[in-house]
Design a protein around this motif. Structure first.
Motif, short mmCIF file in Angstrom:
data_model
loop_
_atom_site.label_atom_id
_atom_site.label_comp_id
_atom_site.label_asym_id
_atom_site.label_seq_id
_atom_site.Cartn_x
_atom_site.Cartn_y
_atom_site.Cartn_z
N ARG A 12 0.84 -1.17 0.16
CA ARG A 12 0.09 -0.04 0.12
C ARG A 12 0.95 1.21 0.02
NH1 ARG A 12 -3.53 0.20 4.84
NH2 ARG A 12 -1.88 -0.77 5.89
N LEU A 14 1.46 5.23 -1.01
CA LEU A 14 0.95 6.75 -1.24
C LEU A 14 2.14 7.66 -2.01
CD1 LEU A 14 -0.59 7.55 2.09
CD2 LEU A 14 -1.58 6.10 0.45
N VAL A 16 2.71 11.83 -2.38
CA VAL A 16 2.01 12.80 -1.77
C VAL A 16 2.80 14.16 -2.66
CG1 VAL A 16 1.67 14.43 0.21
CG2 VAL A 16 1.66 11.93 0.43
N TYR A 118 7.15 9.32 -1.58
CA TYR A 118 6.53 7.99 -1.65
C TYR A 118 6.49 7.56 -0.29
CZ TYR A 118 7.02 7.75 -6.85
OH TYR A 118 7.18 8.24 -8.24
N ALA A 128 -5.49 2.38 3.46
CA ALA A 128 -4.87 3.48 2.67
C ALA A 128 -5.50 4.90 2.37
CB ALA A 128 -3.92 2.68 1.64
N ALA A 132 -4.59 8.31 3.60
CA ALA A 132 -4.29 9.45 2.77
C ALA A 132 -5.19 10.89 3.18
CB ALA A 132 -4.73 9.32 1.20
N VAL A 149 -2.71 13.35 -3.46
CA VAL A 149 -2.24 12.18 -3.10
C VAL A 149 -2.90 11.04 -3.94
CG1 VAL A 149 -2.24 10.34 -0.98
CG2 VAL A 149 -2.36 12.84 -0.66
N VAL A 151 -3.05 6.85 -4.33
CA VAL A 151 -2.93 5.58 -3.26
C VAL A 151 -3.10 4.27 -4.45
CG1 VAL A 151 -4.07 4.50 -1.52
CG2 VAL A 151 -4.30 6.97 -1.90
N ALA A 158 0.77 5.22 -7.99
CA ALA A 158 0.60 5.96 -6.88
C ALA A 158 0.84 7.43 -7.70
CB ALA A 158 1.41 5.83 -5.69
N SER A 162 -1.68 10.80 -8.13
CA SER A 162 -1.39 11.97 -7.59
C SER A 162 -1.92 12.90 -8.67
CB SER A 162 -0.14 12.15 -6.84
OG SER A 162 0.89 12.35 -7.71
N VAL A 170 -7.40 13.29 -4.24
CA VAL A 170 -6.91 11.99 -3.85
C VAL A 170 -7.60 11.09 -4.96
CG1 VAL A 170 -7.31 9.99 -2.22
CG2 VAL A 170 -7.04 12.20 -1.36
N VAL A 172 -7.63 6.92 -5.78
CA VAL A 172 -7.27 5.45 -5.26
C VAL A 172 -7.15 4.43 -6.45
CG1 VAL A 172 -7.88 3.53 -3.93
CG2 VAL A 172 -8.15 5.97 -3.14
#
Length: 364
Positions: A12, A14, A16, A118, A128, A132, A149, A151, A158, A162, A170, A172
């Motif tokens: 998992r 992220l 950012v 990351y 996750a 976030a 972000v 995910v 990821a 973003s 966000v 996902v």
């Protein structure tokens, strides 16, 4: 093969990305800049035409201004562009704040730049997407900056996530949607595809991930060499690289929240002394030193201010000295009456201590 690898990838991750970081910081600190096209760089009319744009706000981007563009070219694209010279000391201090927040969620962090990183949150029990959301809230609460972000279960997805919903969003990308996401992705958005690669794809008639997926690995290697392997796996929503954790933390700090607001200067001095002693003990234990000392102050109106000092050499791990520096900053920000609810001290620009200081007199 790719389906097996994808099914077994339970990470998992992220990505950012602070939205238009330098520009957003300047707009935060000067609200008059929020409604104008803003470029972080030196005005070419005042600097003999030299300089490039470090970043631009979204108003300027709509006019065609972008990072790494020459300042003269940027002014031609957007004649009313407002230039603000970059303040990298300030940006580094804020980046250290943000990295300290990252460490509240995981220590598996791979910084990419001051404004992006990351995070592998596989060991965190919370979902996750929830992480976030909490992370974005913490960054806004502490810095009043927005971020986007992504995910997913690998770094490429990821990062694409973003970028997919900016600013302040966000995205996902779970296993069951990842392949469709990549099949419908324009070829120019694949990681590593620059102008020359894009021109090759145009000649091959490849417009999106679906066209790329249809190409064999051998064909991709013929046209793109070793990068063909990267493209092959990207089209299959697969990426092997782990989040490369840095052995040295980006910042070490401590803060205290007070149930009742502090109104007396002696209380502030005592609080800073206590914080400095705890930070120094932590730094000494980890054998770390820092070049930037940042003080964080939140008052009763929940206004948060931070100010940092950066020097060319590392600070001595002296709690009394740290507390004095913190008080100098405090007195500058709050010269008169105050009601303080939170104080913090953080070291950033961290390096490992390569030697241990000893007195000559200890040798005899």
């Amino acid at each position: 093969m790719s389906e097996f690898l994808q099914a077994k990838d339970h990470r998992r991750i992220l990505h950012v990305d602070i939205d238009a970081f330098y520009a957003q910081v300047e707009m935060r600190d000067n609200p008059k800049l929020r409604q104008v096209p803003l470029g972080i760089g030196r005005d070419p009319d005042q600097h003999h035409g030299h300089g490039v744009i470090a970043t631009a706000n979204y108003i300027a981007r709509k006019a065609g201004v972008h990072s790494a563009m020459g300042a003269i070219e940027a002014k031609k694209a957007c004649p009313n562009l407002v230039f603000v010279a970059p303040n990298f000391e300030k940006y580094r201090a804020i980046s250290a704040q943000i990295h300290a927040i990252f460490h509240e969620f995981t220590d598996m962090i791979e910084p990419v730049a001051l404004d992006e990183a990351y995070l592998d949150v596989s060991a965190n029990k919370m979902a996750a997407p929830t992480l976030a959301a909490q992370l974005r809230h913490r960054i806004w609460e502490e810095t009043h900056l927005t971020c986007s972000v992504g995910v997913s279960y690998n770094k490429v997805l990821a990062k694409l996530g973003s970028e997919h919903h900016k600013p302040n969003g966000v995205t996902v990308i779970p296993h069951d949607l990842a392949q469709d996401f990549m099949l419908n992705l324009p070829i120019r958005k694949f990681r590593g595809v620059g102008q020359k690669t894009l021109e090759k794809f145009e000649k091959l008639g490849v417009k999106d991930g679906r066209d790329l997926f249809a190409m064999s690995l051998d064909d991709l290697r013929v046209h793109f060499g070793s990068f063909g392997d990267v493209l092959y796996w990207q089209a299959r929503a697969t990426h092997f690289s782990p989040v490369k954790d840095r052995s040295v933390r980006q910042s070490v700090g401590k803060e205290s929240t007070f149930e009742f607001a502090l109104h007396d200067r002696s209380q502030i001095e005592a609080a800073f002394k206590d914080l400095a002693e705890k930070v120094v003990a932590n730094m000494t234990k980890r054998k770390l030193l820092g070049r930037t000392l940042t003080v964080k102050i939140r008052d009763e109106q929940f206004k948060t201010q931070t100010k940092g000092i950066t020097q060319s050499t590392t600070f001595d791990l002296d709690p009394a000295f740290m507390a004095r520096q913190a008080m100098l900053i405090f007195d500058e920000l709050y010269p008169e009456e105050f009601a303080i609810r939170l104080l913090g001290i953080t070291f950033s620009n961290i390096v490992e201590q390569k030697y241990e200081a000893v007195s000559l007199f200890d040798q005899f």
